[in-house]
Design a protein around this motif. Sequence first.
Motif, PDB file in Angstrom:
ATOM      1  N   VAL A  39      19.665  41.214  37.903  1.00 15.99           N
ATOM      2  CA  VAL A  39      20.802  41.830  37.291  1.00 15.99           C
ATOM      3  C   VAL A  39      22.042  41.798  38.139  1.00 15.99           C
ATOM      4  O   VAL A  39      22.841  42.779  37.636  1.00 15.99           O
ATOM      5  CB  VAL A  39      20.359  43.214  36.627  1.00 15.99           C
ATOM      6  CG1 VAL A  39      19.288  43.025  35.573  1.00 15.99           C
ATOM      7  CG2 VAL A  39      19.930  44.172  37.714  1.00 15.99           C
ATOM      8  N   ILE A  66      16.288  49.160  35.319  1.00 17.19           N
ATOM      9  CA  ILE A  66      16.215  47.699  35.369  1.00 17.19           C
ATOM     10  C   ILE A  66      15.156  47.045  34.327  1.00 17.19           C
ATOM     11  O   ILE A  66      14.132  47.370  34.538  1.00 17.19           O
ATOM     12  CB  ILE A  66      16.302  46.923  36.418  1.00 17.19           C
ATOM     13  CG1 ILE A  66      17.208  47.697  37.443  1.00 17.19           C
ATOM     14  CG2 ILE A  66      16.585  45.479  36.482  1.00 17.19           C
ATOM     15  CD1 ILE A  66      17.309  47.362  38.976  1.00 17.19           C
ATOM     16  N   LEU A  71      13.978  39.871  29.400  1.00 10.67           N
ATOM     17  CA  LEU A  71      13.267  40.920  28.596  1.00 10.67           C
ATOM     18  C   LEU A  71      14.145  41.746  27.955  1.00 10.67           C
ATOM     19  O   LEU A  71      13.792  42.698  27.056  1.00 10.67           O
ATOM     20  CB  LEU A  71      12.491  41.684  29.666  1.00 10.67           C
ATOM     21  CG  LEU A  71      11.233  42.393  29.070  1.00 10.67           C
ATOM     22  CD1 LEU A  71      10.150  41.314  28.951  1.00 10.67           C
ATOM     23  CD2 LEU A  71      10.754  43.331  30.027  1.00 10.67           C
ATOM     24  N   THR A  75      25.425  52.604  33.729  1.00 13.49           N
ATOM     25  CA  THR A  75      26.284  51.318  33.723  1.00 13.49           C
ATOM     26  C   THR A  75      26.631  51.158  32.446  1.00 13.49           C
ATOM     27  O   THR A  75      26.118  51.579  31.252  1.00 13.49           O
ATOM     28  CB  THR A  75      25.576  50.132  34.236  1.00 13.49           C
ATOM     29  OG1 THR A  75      24.279  50.018  33.437  1.00 13.49           O
ATOM     30  CG2 THR A  75      24.958  49.949  35.767  1.00 13.49           C
ATOM     31  N   ALA A 105      23.959  50.247  30.018  1.00 13.82           N
ATOM     32  CA  ALA A 105      22.840  51.227  29.477  1.00 13.82           C
ATOM     33  C   ALA A 105      23.253  52.494  28.642  1.00 13.82           C
ATOM     34  O   ALA A 105      22.368  53.226  28.500  1.00 13.82           O
ATOM     35  CB  ALA A 105      22.200  51.772  30.808  1.00 13.82           C
TER      36      ALA A 105
END
Length: 296
Positions: A34, A82, A87, A114, A117
Amino acid sequence: MERADSIKLDSFELSIGDIADADLDALHALSMSVGWPHRAEDWQLARELGHGIVARDAIGRVLGSAMWFDHAPDFTTFGLVITLPRLQMLGAGTWLMNHLLAQTGSRAIGLNATRSARRLYKSLGFAPERTVYQCQGDAIATPQGTLPSGAALRSLTRDDLDEIAALDRAAYRADRTSVLARLVELSKGMALVRGDRIAAYSLCRRFGRGHLIGPVVAASDDDAIAVTRPHVADHAGAFLRIDTRQKSGSFAEFVAQCGLPVYDTVTSMSLRRPWLIDDAGGEKPIIYGLASHALG
Ligand SMILES: CC(C)(COP(=O)(O)OP(=O)(O)OC[C@H]1O[C@@H](n2cnc3c(N)ncnc32)[C@H](O)[C@@H]1OP(=O)(O)O)[C@@H](O)C(=O)NCCC(=O)NCCS
């Protein structure tokens, strides 16, 4: 035989494991997937300081992670949440978060979200509080300024732990002595002293692509600058990072002058009770630099 050009493969079966049992290289590969800068050593430190879970597929590969860090019996921070890019958007992040929420009971929670998120946490009831500015770049040493009046600067030693932990507690509002004890071992530290008391402190350690300055705790911009400047000088020409909630004012300007522009932002969010104190215009110590996104 006819062969389709594409095939849908989103039927991953995931199970939860303890992050303590996960292979460090697998965690490192996960954060790299990521685009995060963490080294295996940074993961190792996170595991020493906190608890966590991983999502594993049917053959045991690590496809997701989530950690929590207890700072008080009733306060914890979440971090290192994460899921592997292939996925994402399938519910794994929500699933991991629900496990963390179950594990941490009724504790108040703080986290730094972040952009990708933020909506996930909002949907779980987290409230946005403040922006954190991730400032980084190749450090430029600035001319040695005059120290705030009546203050002296010196290096921190391990003997200072109790005093900086007390100062930190006033700013962070939870006791981070055990976290600080480990960080002091790994960091170079500076103390600004008035009389026989430490009025501000900073730590700087290896992290990610270079070094990270944090925590920085002080009661004024001038004091915060005084304890930050020596680390910038130490790493002039090399990659340096500081995460701060100071958007404007002399500390924010100083950070920019040091060659550390804002690279990204995250949002401090809380669940169950507000996390951050209103630090406008007071003379109380505040957090000028975060220990990390995960630790706050
Ligand atoms: C943030 C992160 C962990 C989210 O993980 P995820 O596995 O994508 O999370 P989920 O699938 O549970 O939810 C993400 C979104 O997909 C939606 N979603 C969940 N299942 C879905 C499905 N079957 N179909 C479509 N959308 C779905 C969720 O509602 C959520 O939408 P929202 O943004 O509107 O709330 C992941 O994007 C990630 O690892 N990002 C990079 C690292 C990072 O930034 N981590 C956060 C640190 S604070």
